[in-house]
Scaffold this motif. Structure first.
Motif, short mmCIF file in Angstrom:
data_model
loop_
_atom_site.label_atom_id
_atom_site.label_comp_id
_atom_site.label_asym_id
_atom_site.label_seq_id
_atom_site.Cartn_x
_atom_site.Cartn_y
_atom_site.Cartn_z
N ILE A 18 0.85 -1.20 0.00
CA ILE A 18 0.00 0.00 0.00
C ILE A 18 0.88 1.25 0.00
O ILE A 18 0.70 2.17 -0.81
N ARG A 19 1.87 1.25 0.88
CA ARG A 19 2.71 2.45 0.99
C ARG A 19 3.69 2.54 -0.20
O ARG A 19 4.05 3.63 -0.63
N LYS A 20 4.04 1.38 -0.74
CA LYS A 20 4.87 1.38 -1.95
C LYS A 20 4.11 2.04 -3.12
O LYS A 20 4.67 2.78 -3.92
N SER A 50 -4.53 4.86 -3.95
CA SER A 50 -4.01 3.61 -3.37
C SER A 50 -4.07 3.69 -1.85
O SER A 50 -5.05 3.23 -1.25
N GLN A 51 -3.05 4.26 -1.20
CA GLN A 51 -3.06 4.34 0.26
C GLN A 51 -4.24 5.20 0.73
O GLN A 51 -4.38 6.34 0.28
N GLY A 52 -5.07 4.64 1.60
CA GLY A 52 -6.31 5.30 1.97
C GLY A 52 -6.15 6.44 2.97
O GLY A 52 -6.01 6.21 4.16
N PHE A 53 -6.15 7.66 2.45
CA PHE A 53 -6.17 8.83 3.34
C PHE A 53 -6.80 9.99 2.60
O PHE A 53 -6.72 10.07 1.37
N VAL A 91 -8.01 -4.81 -8.29
CA VAL A 91 -7.22 -3.70 -7.73
C VAL A 91 -8.14 -2.94 -6.78
O VAL A 91 -9.35 -2.90 -6.99
N ARG A 92 -7.56 -2.37 -5.73
CA ARG A 92 -8.35 -1.62 -4.75
C ARG A 92 -8.17 -0.13 -4.94
O ARG A 92 -7.04 0.37 -4.94
N PHE A 93 -9.28 0.58 -5.13
CA PHE A 93 -9.26 2.05 -5.15
C PHE A 93 -9.84 2.54 -3.84
O PHE A 93 -10.70 1.88 -3.26
N1 GLN Z 1 -5.41 1.83 6.10
C1 GLN Z 1 -5.06 2.58 4.94
C2 GLN Z 1 -5.06 1.70 3.71
O1 GLN Z 1 -5.38 0.55 3.78
C3 GLN Z 1 -3.73 3.25 5.11
C4 GLN Z 1 -2.63 2.27 5.31
C5 GLN Z 1 -1.41 2.85 5.91
O2 GLN Z 1 -0.48 3.10 5.17
N2 GLN Z 1 -1.38 3.06 7.19
O3 GLN Z 1 -4.76 2.14 2.65
#
Ligand code: GLN
Length: 379
Positions: A13-15, A29-32, A357-359
């Motif tokens: 996710i963070r990549k 991608s990364q959920g924020f 893929v997750r959006f």
């Molecule tokens: N929970 C969020 C996600 O799934 C953020 C993940 C994170 O990097 N902490 O995208």
């Protein structure tokens, strides 16, 4: 070097966020959120900068913060909470989950995880020396098979991780499903560790039921949550564990040595959010309901197939029609050629599932519209 780390890769996710930045893609991608937290929180943060505190708070969280969490969660969970005995404040629910797992599992014990799952759970399990057992959630409705779940406990699962509303599916567990889980944890003398960070992002007609609020379950539930999604402050890293005193005593020890404490000034400023009345949570739900409708309608008009989320702010899109060998390759091409970043679905599954893929749609209306416009070129 420790071979323990060979069990998992860095966070995909963070990549994907780094890949999104590299190609200047819209980052779904990364959920924020890409919008600001409520003004009250920003003002409180400015005031805290002037007035402090700037030094350590009490390790388990400032008394005022724990009182405020207890008051708010008592209201929503319908459970009586003692801020000194039932709560530890952590650096996000990420630390909360790790502390919870370390508090109940011996090395070598087993932890049951529904698959697909948020990638941290397997890493947390391995980091505390435990062994994951995966229980599939089966399409099309992503329900579990009762015997398969019971088998995980027969094999010795000490705890089940329950992400509800779930990431990445947006599944909101029904009362019947939760009651069945409660029968199993009683029968097999096990715990449930929840991740309920999307507790306030649930779409009608689904309803969030706190596992700890089910009959007899408070003693067996370690509830983890955070302020990140509820107040749009993912960078503040404020979370907490709620549970019975004996478990929380253990979590306090783990937390003490992991991080000493969550940021003192941010605990103070966040009180402004914890004090909000019911209107705030209703508005949050309607804000995300609008975003979900906008994004899903857009996917419909492009003709993409997806699993409709009942909660949280993610959608798993089926990419089978594209015939690209791997979802990882698909996500990379999507970021590079279409300009939208998503998370390859395989990073959430135990088995080799390559067709999603997750959006996420925790973005401003303009951002979502722009992303949908770009997604018109997906074929
Ligand atoms: N929970 C969020 C996600 O799934 C953020 C993940 C994170 O990097 N902490 O995208």
């Amino acid at each position: 070097l420790s071979t323990r780390l060979d069990w998992f890769s860095e966070s995909i996710i963070r990549k994907m966020t780094r890949i999104a930045n590299q190609y200047d893609a819209i980052n779904l991608s990364q959920g924020f959120p890409d919008f600001d937290p409520p003004q009250e929180l920003i003002e409180a943060l400015k005031k805290t900068a002037d007035e402090g505190p700037h030094q350590y708070e009490i390790t388990w969280g400032s008394p005022l913060f724990r009182e405020a969490v207890a008051k708010k969660q008592e209201r929503f969970m319908n459970i009586k909470l003692n801020p000194d005995e039932n709560i530890v404040v952590t650096c996000g629910s990420t630390e909360a989950m790790m502390a919870a797992m370390m508090s109940v599992c011996e090395a070598g014990e087993k932890v049951a995880i529904f698959s697909p799952f948020y990638e941290n759970y397997a890493a947390d399990t391995v980091l505390c020396g435990a062994i994951p057992i995966y229980v599939p959630l089966n399409p099309p409705e992503f329900t579990f098979n009762k015997d398969e779940l019971e088998n995980a406990f027969k094999e010795g699962a000490k705890a089940l991780i329950l992400c509800n509303p779930s990431n990445p599916l947006g599944k909101v567990f029904t009362r019947d499903e939760l009651m069945f889980i409660s029968e199993l944890v009683t029968k097999y003398d096990a715990f449930v560790i929840t991740d309920e960070v999307y507790e306030h992002i649930v779409y009608e007609p689904s309803k969030h039921i706190y596992f700890a609020s089910l009959p007899g379950m408070f003693e067996r539930t370690i509830s983890c949550s955070s302020l990140s999604k509820t107040y749009s402050i993912t960078g503040w890293r404020l979370g907490y564990v709620i549970g019975p005193k004996n478990v929380i005593d253990n979590c306090k020890k783990v937390h003490d040595f992991l991080t000493v404490g969550a940021a003192a000034p941010l605990q103070k400023a966040a009180l402004a959010g914890l004090a909000f009345g019911d209107d705030y949570y209703r508005e949050l739900t309607s804000l995300y309901t609008e975003k979900r409708e906008l994004f899903l309608k857009g996917l419909d008009s492009i003709g993409l197939k997806y699993h409709k989320p009942e909660g949280a702010y993610y959608v798993m899109v089926d990419i089978s029609e594209f015939g690209i060998k791997t979802d990882v390759e698909f996500a990379k091409r999507l970021a590079e050629n279409v300009g939208v970043a998503a998370v390859p679905g395989s990073s959430f599954f135990k088995d080799d599932v390559n067709n999603y893929v997750r959006f996420h749609f925790a973005k401003k209306k303009e951002t979502l519209e722009k992303a949908l416009e770009r997604l018109q070129n997906i074929r």
